[in-house]
Scaffold this motif. Structure first.
Motif, PDB file in Angstrom:
ATOM      1  N   ASN A   4       0.810  -1.210   0.000  1.00 27.74           N
ATOM      2  CA  ASN A   4       0.000   0.000   0.000  1.00 27.74           C
ATOM      3  C   ASN A   4       0.846   1.264   0.000  1.00 27.74           C
ATOM      4  OD1 ASN A   4      -2.160  -1.770   0.274  1.00 27.74           O
ATOM      5  ND2 ASN A   4      -2.119  -1.646   2.506  1.00 27.74           N
ATOM      6  N   GLY A   5       0.298   2.304  -0.631  1.00 30.19           N
ATOM      7  CA  GLY A   5       0.971   3.589  -0.581  1.00 30.19           C
ATOM      8  C   GLY A   5       0.898   4.219   0.793  1.00 30.19           C
ATOM      9  N   MET A   6      -0.297   4.209   1.415  1.00 33.01           N
ATOM     10  CA  MET A   6      -0.461   4.768   2.758  1.00 33.01           C
ATOM     11  C   MET A   6      -1.561   4.030   3.490  1.00 33.01           C
ATOM     12  SD  MET A   6      -1.236   8.709   4.022  1.00 33.01           S
ATOM     13  CE  MET A   6      -2.839   8.856   3.212  1.00 33.01           C
ATOM     14  N   ASN A   7      -1.286   3.619   4.728  1.00 28.51           N
ATOM     15  CA  ASN A   7      -2.294   3.087   5.640  1.00 28.51           C
ATOM     16  C   ASN A   7      -2.590   4.131   6.701  1.00 28.51           C
ATOM     17  OD1 ASN A   7      -2.378   0.513   4.420  1.00 28.51           O
ATOM     18  ND2 ASN A   7      -0.630  -0.177   5.611  1.00 28.51           N
ATOM     19  N   VAL A   8      -3.875   4.383   6.951  1.00 28.60           N
ATOM     20  CA  VAL A   8      -4.298   5.310   8.003  1.00 28.60           C
ATOM     21  C   VAL A   8      -5.272   4.549   8.896  1.00 28.60           C
ATOM     22  CG1 VAL A   8      -5.127   7.642   8.475  1.00 28.60           C
ATOM     23  CG2 VAL A   8      -4.201   7.099   6.228  1.00 28.60           C
ATOM     24  N   PHE A   9      -4.803   4.152  10.090  1.00 27.52           N
ATOM     25  CA  PHE A   9      -5.547   3.223  10.935  1.00 27.52           C
ATOM     26  C   PHE A   9      -5.796   3.815  12.326  1.00 27.52           C
ATOM     27  CE2 PHE A   9      -3.616  -0.771   8.698  1.00 27.52           C
ATOM     28  CZ  PHE A   9      -4.423  -0.540   7.600  1.00 27.52           C
ATOM     29  N   ASN A  10      -6.832   3.261  12.990  1.00 28.10           N
ATOM     30  CA  ASN A  10      -7.012   3.406  14.447  1.00 28.10           C
ATOM     31  C   ASN A  10      -7.136   4.858  14.898  1.00 28.10           C
ATOM     32  OD1 ASN A  10      -6.799   0.610  14.635  1.00 28.10           O
ATOM     33  ND2 ASN A  10      -4.574   0.698  14.893  1.00 28.10           N
ATOM     34  N   THR A  11      -8.159   5.539  14.360  1.00 27.62           N
ATOM     35  CA  THR A  11      -8.497   6.931  14.701  1.00 27.62           C
ATOM     36  C   THR A  11      -7.348   7.904  14.464  1.00 27.62           C
ATOM     37  OG1 THR A  11      -7.944   6.756  17.073  1.00 27.62           O
ATOM     38  CG2 THR A  11     -10.181   6.149  16.409  1.00 27.62           C
ATOM     39  N   SER A  12      -6.565   7.647  13.442  1.00 25.89           N
ATOM     40  CA  SER A  12      -5.527   8.589  13.028  1.00 25.89           C
ATOM     41  C   SER A  12      -6.126   9.679  12.140  1.00 25.89           C
ATOM     42  CB  SER A  12      -4.427   7.854  12.262  1.00 25.89           C
ATOM     43  OG  SER A  12      -3.804   6.888  13.075  1.00 25.89           O
ATOM     44  N   ALA A  13      -5.328  10.689  11.847  1.00 23.02           N
ATOM     45  CA  ALA A  13      -5.768  11.766  10.966  1.00 23.02           C
ATOM     46  C   ALA A  13      -4.607  12.220  10.099  1.00 23.02           C
ATOM     47  CB  ALA A  13      -6.305  12.944  11.765  1.00 23.02           C
ATOM     48  N   VAL A  14      -4.879  12.382   8.808  1.00 23.22           N
ATOM     49  CA  VAL A  14      -3.887  12.880   7.852  1.00 23.22           C
ATOM     50  C   VAL A  14      -4.449  14.133   7.199  1.00 23.22           C
ATOM     51  CG1 VAL A  14      -2.716  12.409   5.668  1.00 23.22           C
ATOM     52  CG2 VAL A  14      -2.860  10.633   7.407  1.00 23.22           C
ATOM     53  N   SER A  15      -3.631  15.178   7.111  1.00 22.08           N
ATOM     54  CA  SER A  15      -4.034  16.432   6.494  1.00 22.08           C
ATOM     55  C   SER A  15      -3.149  16.714   5.288  1.00 22.08           C
ATOM     56  CB  SER A  15      -3.902  17.572   7.519  1.00 22.08           C
ATOM     57  OG  SER A  15      -4.155  18.814   6.913  1.00 22.08           O
ATOM     58  N   LEU A  16      -3.770  16.866   4.130  1.00 19.24           N
ATOM     59  CA  LEU A  16      -3.070  17.246   2.900  1.00 19.24           C
ATOM     60  C   LEU A  16      -3.479  18.680   2.574  1.00 19.24           C
ATOM     61  CD1 LEU A  16      -3.771  14.025   0.777  1.00 19.24           C
ATOM     62  CD2 LEU A  16      -1.951  14.421   2.435  1.00 19.24           C
ATOM     63  N   SER A  17      -2.494  19.579   2.447  1.00 16.08           N
ATOM     64  CA  SER A  17      -2.850  20.996   2.298  1.00 16.08           C
ATOM     65  C   SER A  17      -1.816  21.746   1.474  1.00 16.08           C
ATOM     66  CB  SER A  17      -2.973  21.630   3.696  1.00 16.08           C
ATOM     67  OG  SER A  17      -1.749  21.598   4.375  1.00 16.08           O
ATOM     68  N   SER A  18      -2.022  23.061   1.378  1.00 11.86           N
ATOM     69  CA  SER A  18      -1.037  24.021   0.845  1.00 11.86           C
ATOM     70  C   SER A  18      -0.706  23.819  -0.628  1.00 11.86           C
ATOM     71  CB  SER A  18       0.257  23.963   1.686  1.00 11.86           C
ATOM     72  OG  SER A  18      -0.024  24.263   3.019  1.00 11.86           O
ATOM     73  N   GLN A  35      -8.851   2.995   7.661  1.00 10.24           N
ATOM     74  CA  GLN A  35      -9.742   2.277   8.568  1.00 10.24           C
ATOM     75  C   GLN A  35      -9.959   3.095   9.828  1.00 10.24           C
ATOM     76  OE1 GLN A  35      -8.919  -1.859   9.297  1.00 10.24           O
ATOM     77  NE2 GLN A  35      -8.054  -2.184   7.269  1.00 10.24           N
ATOM     78  N   HIS A  36     -11.198   3.523  10.025  1.00  8.63           N
ATOM     79  CA  HIS A  36     -11.607   4.223  11.249  1.00  8.63           C
ATOM     80  C   HIS A  36     -10.766   5.473  11.485  1.00  8.63           C
ATOM     81  CE1 HIS A  36     -13.118   4.680  15.412  1.00  8.63           C
ATOM     82  NE2 HIS A  36     -14.149   4.019  14.932  1.00  8.63           N
ATOM     83  N   SER A  37     -10.423   6.180  10.407  1.00  8.47           N
ATOM     84  CA  SER A  37      -9.579   7.370  10.493  1.00  8.47           C
ATOM     85  C   SER A  37     -10.084   8.427   9.512  1.00  8.47           C
ATOM     86  CB  SER A  37      -8.120   7.005  10.197  1.00  8.47           C
ATOM     87  OG  SER A  37      -7.625   6.091  11.162  1.00  8.47           O
ATOM     88  N   ARG A  53      -2.133  -1.414  -8.510  1.00 11.12           N
ATOM     89  CA  ARG A  53      -2.378  -2.727  -9.095  1.00 11.12           C
ATOM     90  C   ARG A  53      -3.600  -3.431  -8.523  1.00 11.12           C
ATOM     91  NH1 ARG A  53       3.064  -1.965  -8.650  1.00 11.12           N
ATOM     92  NH2 ARG A  53       4.221  -1.957 -10.619  1.00 11.12           N
ATOM     93  N   PHE A  54      -4.214  -2.842  -7.498  1.00 12.65           N
ATOM     94  CA  PHE A  54      -5.485  -3.365  -6.994  1.00 12.65           C
ATOM     95  C   PHE A  54      -6.447  -2.190  -6.916  1.00 12.65           C
ATOM     96  CE2 PHE A  54      -7.914  -5.485  -3.332  1.00 12.65           C
ATOM     97  CZ  PHE A  54      -8.705  -6.207  -4.200  1.00 12.65           C
ATOM     98  N   MET A  55      -6.809  -1.739  -5.745  1.00 13.49           N
ATOM     99  CA  MET A  55      -7.732  -0.619  -5.615  1.00 13.49           C
ATOM    100  C   MET A  55      -6.984   0.670  -5.329  1.00 13.49           C
ATOM    101  SD  MET A  55     -10.807  -2.297  -3.436  1.00 13.49           S
ATOM    102  CE  MET A  55     -11.412  -3.938  -3.835  1.00 13.49           C
ATOM    103  N   CYS A  56      -7.634   1.753  -5.678  1.00 16.63           N
ATOM    104  CA  CYS A  56      -7.018   3.054  -5.467  1.00 16.63           C
ATOM    105  C   CYS A  56      -7.175   3.506  -4.018  1.00 16.63           C
ATOM    106  CB  CYS A  56      -7.654   4.059  -6.401  1.00 16.63           C
ATOM    107  SG  CYS A  56      -7.139   5.721  -6.062  1.00 16.63           S
ATOM    108  N   VAL A  57      -8.408   3.792  -3.615  1.00 20.72           N
ATOM    109  CA  VAL A  57      -8.705   4.279  -2.267  1.00 20.72           C
ATOM    110  C   VAL A  57      -9.755   3.371  -1.660  1.00 20.72           C
ATOM    111  CG1 VAL A  57      -9.669   6.177  -0.924  1.00 20.72           C
ATOM    112  CG2 VAL A  57      -8.133   6.669  -2.838  1.00 20.72           C
ATOM    113  N   ALA A  58      -9.443   2.774  -0.510  1.00 20.22           N
ATOM    114  CA  ALA A  58     -10.381   1.916   0.205  1.00 20.22           C
ATOM    115  C   ALA A  58     -10.609   2.497   1.590  1.00 20.22           C
ATOM    116  CB  ALA A  58      -9.846   0.490   0.307  1.00 20.22           C
ATOM    117  N   VAL A  59     -11.883   2.694   1.955  1.00 23.33           N
ATOM    118  CA  VAL A  59     -12.228   3.306   3.228  1.00 23.33           C
ATOM    119  C   VAL A  59     -13.151   2.352   3.977  1.00 23.33           C
ATOM    120  CG1 VAL A  59     -13.136   5.357   4.380  1.00 23.33           C
ATOM    121  CG2 VAL A  59     -12.083   5.571   2.125  1.00 23.33           C
TER     122      VAL A  59
END
Length: 203
Positions: A4-18, A35-37, A53-59
């Protein structure tokens, strides 16, 4: 990456900006798995996920991707689903979303531009939405909610919207074609929902 390019798990938060483009391209499985983030795209930023090679974005599991005014989400040419929402959600307000060319290299009935199942939500108000050239369908929602308020006819193109098995939809704008079964609740001025055997077999 092999997986995977990025995993975001367990009530994490990622901010893309600027005004930056953050790319999750050419990965072995998912571009982004959430997952749950929360992943927030704002400040003119772009979330790009191409050629995975599989899915792009999975939530999954109540995860959310949120796109704010002036931001962009670009999801192109991934092998399977461009977006898979499994008890997850994508919400956008005056953002630009393009989902194109997905599902062609891993062809099966579960790969679409966007697939929503198990109480998922896709909501967009304003901005631009283009769901084009995906296989076999643009958007499929099963037991989920689609809410699109897109008044500018030049800013929206969805090549196939399938609603089934208790899906709910609020559709404002020129959105067609739409297929749905007798369990679907749909509202929106001038929306036409066709029924047919293809709805039962297509996912």
């Amino acid at each position: 990456n092999r997986e995977n390019g990025m995993n975001v798990f367990n009530t994490s938060a990622v901010s893309l900006s600027s005004d930056r483009v953050t790319a999750f391209n050419n990965n072995g499985l998912f571009g982004v798995q959430n997952q749950h983030s929360v992943v927030a795209v704002h400040g003119g930023a772009t979330l790009q996920a191409h050629n995975n090679r599989f899915m792009c974005v999975a939530v999954f599991a109540a995860g959310r991707i949120i796109a704010f005014t002036g931001s962009q989400i670009s999801i192109n040419n991934n092998a399977a689903n461009g977006v898979l929402l499994l008890d997850g959600g994508v919400s956008a307000a005056y953002a630009t979303i393009k989902i194109a060319g997905n599902g062609k290299r891993l062809t099966n009935q579960d790969s679409n531009g966007m697939t929503l199942v198990d109480g998922s939500v896709f909501s967009q108000t304003g901005g631009s939405l283009r769901v084009e050239d995906n296989q076999p369908v643009g958007i499929v929602a099963e037991n989920s909610t689609v809410s699109l308020r897109l008044m500018d006819a030049n800013a929206v193109n969805i090549e196939g919207l399938v609603l089934r098995f208790g899906a709910r939809a609020t559709l404002i704008g020129q959105i067609a074609p739409i297929l749905c079964d007798e369990t679907v609740l749909i509202q929106g001025q001038g929306q036409q929902c066709s029924q047919g055997a293809a709805v039962q077999g297509q996912r």
